[in-house]
Design a protein around this motif. Sequence first.
Motif, PDB file in Angstrom:
ATOM      1  N   ARG A   1      47.254 107.599  14.098  1.00 30.34           N
ATOM      2  CA  ARG A   1      47.588 106.619  13.069  1.00 30.34           C
ATOM      3  C   ARG A   1      46.899 105.279  13.309  1.00 30.34           C
ATOM      4  O   ARG A   1      46.580 104.917  14.438  1.00 30.34           O
ATOM      5  CB  ARG A   1      49.112 106.428  12.996  1.00 30.34           C
ATOM      6  CG  ARG A   1      49.835 107.675  12.527  1.00 30.34           C
ATOM      7  CD  ARG A   1      51.340 107.549  12.637  1.00 30.34           C
ATOM      8  NE  ARG A   1      51.976 108.806  12.221  1.00 30.34           N
ATOM      9  CZ  ARG A   1      52.516 109.008  11.030  1.00 30.34           C
ATOM     10  NH1 ARG A   1      52.506 108.032  10.136  1.00 30.34           N
ATOM     11  NH2 ARG A   1      53.060 110.166  10.724  1.00 30.34           N
TER      12      ARG A   1
ATOM     13  N   ASN B   1      48.368 102.377  11.783  1.00 26.39           N
ATOM     14  CA  ASN B   1      49.342 101.362  11.384  1.00 26.39           C
ATOM     15  C   ASN B   1      49.382 100.233  12.411  1.00 26.39           C
ATOM     16  O   ASN B   1      48.931 100.397  13.541  1.00 26.39           O
ATOM     17  CB  ASN B   1      50.756 101.970  11.298  1.00 26.39           C
ATOM     18  CG  ASN B   1      50.801 103.243  10.480  1.00 26.39           C
ATOM     19  OD1 ASN B   1      49.940 104.095  10.579  1.00 26.39           O
ATOM     20  ND2 ASN B   1      51.824 103.369   9.670  1.00 26.39           N
TER      21      ASN B   1
ATOM     22  N   ARG C   1      42.080 110.155  10.350  1.00 24.18           N
ATOM     23  CA  ARG C   1      43.003 110.321   9.225  1.00 24.18           C
ATOM     24  C   ARG C   1      43.053 111.776   8.757  1.00 24.18           C
ATOM     25  O   ARG C   1      44.094 112.251   8.310  1.00 24.18           O
ATOM     26  CB  ARG C   1      42.604 109.410   8.072  1.00 24.18           C
ATOM     27  CG  ARG C   1      43.012 107.960   8.303  1.00 24.18           C
ATOM     28  CD  ARG C   1      42.753 107.076   7.098  1.00 24.18           C
ATOM     29  NE  ARG C   1      43.582 105.881   7.186  1.00 24.18           N
ATOM     30  CZ  ARG C   1      44.401 105.452   6.233  1.00 24.18           C
ATOM     31  NH1 ARG C   1      44.517 106.134   5.126  1.00 24.18           N
ATOM     32  NH2 ARG C   1      45.118 104.351   6.393  1.00 24.18           N
TER      33      ARG C   1
ATOM     34  N   ASP D   1      46.525 113.807   8.596  1.00 28.37           N
ATOM     35  CA  ASP D   1      46.982 114.496   7.384  1.00 28.37           C
ATOM     36  C   ASP D   1      47.125 115.998   7.623  1.00 28.37           C
ATOM     37  O   ASP D   1      48.065 116.634   7.140  1.00 28.37           O
ATOM     38  CB  ASP D   1      45.992 114.233   6.246  1.00 28.37           C
ATOM     39  CG  ASP D   1      46.467 114.802   4.923  1.00 28.37           C
ATOM     40  OD1 ASP D   1      47.480 114.315   4.388  1.00 28.37           O
ATOM     41  OD2 ASP D   1      45.833 115.757   4.428  1.00 28.37           O
TER      42      ASP D   1
ATOM     43  N   SER E   1      55.301 110.206   7.632  1.00 26.69           N
ATOM     44  CA  SER E   1      54.583 109.568   6.521  1.00 26.69           C
ATOM     45  C   SER E   1      53.103 109.919   6.585  1.00 26.69           C
ATOM     46  O   SER E   1      52.482 109.856   7.646  1.00 26.69           O
ATOM     47  CB  SER E   1      54.771 108.047   6.573  1.00 26.69           C
ATOM     48  OG  SER E   1      54.287 107.525   7.800  1.00 26.69           O
ATOM     49  N   LYS E   2      52.558 110.298   5.447  1.00 28.03           N
ATOM     50  CA  LYS E   2      51.150 110.708   5.378  1.00 28.03           C
ATOM     51  C   LYS E   2      50.242 109.495   5.169  1.00 28.03           C
ATOM     52  O   LYS E   2      50.685 108.442   4.706  1.00 28.03           O
ATOM     53  CB  LYS E   2      50.962 111.719   4.250  1.00 28.03           C
ATOM     54  CG  LYS E   2      51.642 113.049   4.516  1.00 28.03           C
ATOM     55  CD  LYS E   2      51.212 114.099   3.501  1.00 28.03           C
ATOM     56  CE  LYS E   2      51.798 115.463   3.849  1.00 28.03           C
ATOM     57  NZ  LYS E   2      51.359 116.515   2.927  1.00 28.03           N
ATOM     58  N   PRO E   3      48.958 109.639   5.496  1.00 28.93           N
ATOM     59  CA  PRO E   3      48.037 108.513   5.317  1.00 28.93           C
ATOM     60  C   PRO E   3      47.817 108.203   3.841  1.00 28.93           C
ATOM     61  O   PRO E   3      47.734 109.105   3.005  1.00 28.93           O
ATOM     62  CB  PRO E   3      46.743 108.999   5.985  1.00 28.93           C
ATOM     63  CG  PRO E   3      46.838 110.492   5.967  1.00 28.93           C
ATOM     64  CD  PRO E   3      48.284 110.820   6.080  1.00 28.93           C
ATOM     65  N   GLU E   4      47.750 106.939   3.534  1.00 28.30           N
ATOM     66  CA  GLU E   4      47.485 106.488   2.166  1.00 28.30           C
ATOM     67  C   GLU E   4      46.190 105.700   2.141  1.00 28.30           C
ATOM     68  O   GLU E   4      45.906 104.919   3.057  1.00 28.30           O
ATOM     69  CB  GLU E   4      48.637 105.627   1.653  1.00 28.30           C
ATOM     70  CG  GLU E   4      49.971 106.362   1.542  1.00 28.30           C
ATOM     71  CD  GLU E   4      51.068 105.471   1.007  1.00 28.30           C
ATOM     72  OE1 GLU E   4      50.785 104.273   0.743  1.00 28.30           O
ATOM     73  OE2 GLU E   4      52.210 105.950   0.849  1.00 28.30           O
ATOM     74  N   ALA E   5      45.421 105.902   1.076  1.00 27.66           N
ATOM     75  CA  ALA E   5      44.166 105.174   0.937  1.00 27.66           C
ATOM     76  C   ALA E   5      44.465 103.688   0.748  1.00 27.66           C
ATOM     77  O   ALA E   5      45.351 103.329  -0.045  1.00 27.66           O
ATOM     78  CB  ALA E   5      43.376 105.713  -0.252  1.00 27.66           C
TER      79      ALA E   5
ATOM     80  N   SER F   1      44.648 100.091  -0.651  1.00 26.86           N
ATOM     81  CA  SER F   1      44.490  99.567  -2.012  1.00 26.86           C
ATOM     82  C   SER F   1      45.291  98.286  -2.153  1.00 26.86           C
ATOM     83  O   SER F   1      46.130  97.965  -1.298  1.00 26.86           O
ATOM     84  CB  SER F   1      44.954 100.595  -3.043  1.00 26.86           C
ATOM     85  OG  SER F   1      46.334 100.864  -2.899  1.00 26.86           O
TER      86      SER F   1
ATOM     87  N   LYS G   1      45.578  98.864  -9.676  1.00 26.91           N
ATOM     88  CA  LYS G   1      45.276  99.098  -8.264  1.00 26.91           C
ATOM     89  C   LYS G   1      43.771  99.157  -8.054  1.00 26.91           C
ATOM     90  O   LYS G   1      43.050  99.811  -8.818  1.00 26.91           O
ATOM     91  CB  LYS G   1      45.927 100.393  -7.780  1.00 26.91           C
ATOM     92  CG  LYS G   1      47.378 100.230  -7.374  1.00 26.91           C
ATOM     93  CD  LYS G   1      47.885 101.466  -6.653  1.00 26.91           C
ATOM     94  CE  LYS G   1      49.296 101.235  -6.125  1.00 26.91           C
ATOM     95  NZ  LYS G   1      49.786 102.417  -5.359  1.00 26.91           N
TER      96      LYS G   1
END
Length: 553
Positions: free
Chosen positions: A35, A37, A211, A215, A420-424, A426, A440
């Motif tokens: 991750r 984060n 990532r 995922d 929690s999955k990776p988010e692009a 934005s 967005k």
Amino acid sequence: MTVESGYGDIFGPQVPRTGDESQTATFALASAAYRDNPVVDIKKADNEWHQTEVKPGRSWAGIFRPNLGEAFSRAIVDRMLGPGRKPLIQSFGSEPQVAVEHALAANNIRKARDQMLSIVMVLCGVLFLPGLLVWLLVFQIRTAVARSADRRAGAMGTTLLVAVGALAVIFLIRMPFTGFWAWYARACVVMPVVGWFWAKQICERTAQDLRGRWDSLLAGSSIGAKVPEAVPTSPGETKADALRQSLAKLAAEQQSNSVFYAGPKGILGMGTRWGSWQLAEDLVPADPNREIHPFRSWDVIRAIHDDLRMLERNTINTGGFPTPSVRHWIVTPIAEGAKAVSRPEGTDVDAFQFKTHAIQDICNKQQFGAGDRHYLGVQWTLWDGQLVITMMITVTVLHQTLRIEVTGHALGPVNGLFTSKPEAPSKEVQKSFKPWETRKVALPLVSTDEVVRLTVRAPLSWYPPLLNWLGGSIALPEPFGLRHAWADQPWRHRFMADDALRAATPVLRVVHSAAIRVLQENGVDTEKFGTRSAFLSTQVQDPTPRKADVYDA
């Protein structure tokens, strides 16, 4: 070399088969190594009993601060494989070795990236140090300004960077020097920028790889952790052999039949005790003219053990219980606030396992006063490893009273942070002609500041203690076990709570029926035992879990 069948060979990385859906909790914990984060997010996973400490670095060295994946993978490897490490708590419902191997794999990916970034840093930065220092100062000022909650301050940071860029262009055109120093000054302005573009490509490729693994783990179709340094290729590779032995020791400790009771925390690794039912009656001969046939606690426990193994058999074809794990446990008491545990040693222990004769002696003799205690446990790992239900049974005989105690323990799912999955990346911006509406906008996978942070950290990555001192690290909660450290309570999940409560009644009735059968075979009057058992069968149907280890005295 990776091994992808069962638990593998002790000479190589031991990972579950690809697509093994029973490893949800394991893969969720392993995904933390990949991750990106902020490191402080690990505090969101704290529970009532275990808190992870985020150790700050030097206040002036914020650029060296690690992200969650970097700090987590380093802490996990050091704590679980480091030389002279303290004993670990078993991770029921998961495979800690898999998580450790993914942490090693993540470290290897970052190490390869840092080697490339170090080359970039030397060629485009250190050789042109004056320009590098100026650009770093600008980025640090911009970052400090951009962190302000004021929007105008954030815009000011971007304006500062643009202004410095414009000044750099003017400096290139109106160079105050001539000859060699003029060309060197131009290179000091240009080469750090070229290095940034080069570093950005390296960071983007690595981020996509990390990532993708993150995922993939959460999707269930996990890719194996490649840890080639754990496979010795020649007798002289002492480092690889030491790592292989550390992984083998971790696997052996996971299979230990020794656990620790930490007061209100319950049995470490199994969760808090939510229910307790006790059957205690006098041993009276069924025939007043004959004495009771001598028997021991172990005789009762052995009969209970045999009957519990039949729990998966069902009268009505409704699925019923899956096959449980029925094991004998030796429980050692420790203080609620203890920061470490001590694994038993001696002739009665082999590879972290109490031998059978030692288990029998503890079961029959250590029932009062100081010392370890014996429990028979029946355990189910459900919800793809997210729920661990354990029912513990102990039998004691004091004077003429036989007591059978059944307690329920439940370990809930891993915290949502790990699932929690990776988010692009934005952000939301106002529309040009409709300022009352937003849209967005996709952001680069690796931000400008992140490229600078990774590039500056790279040359120091060969010596992690220095990076930890500069940027900070995380201290794992002790006594540490990978699974229970970040487990939530199961009572917030309706079906998980139902499963834990439903398991108690069948187990209690099997235990009582097996014990009463042994008593009858040995000439004991079981009328009072039967009456008490019927009463407990009614009491166990109370649908409310309690904090059974919190005594209101």
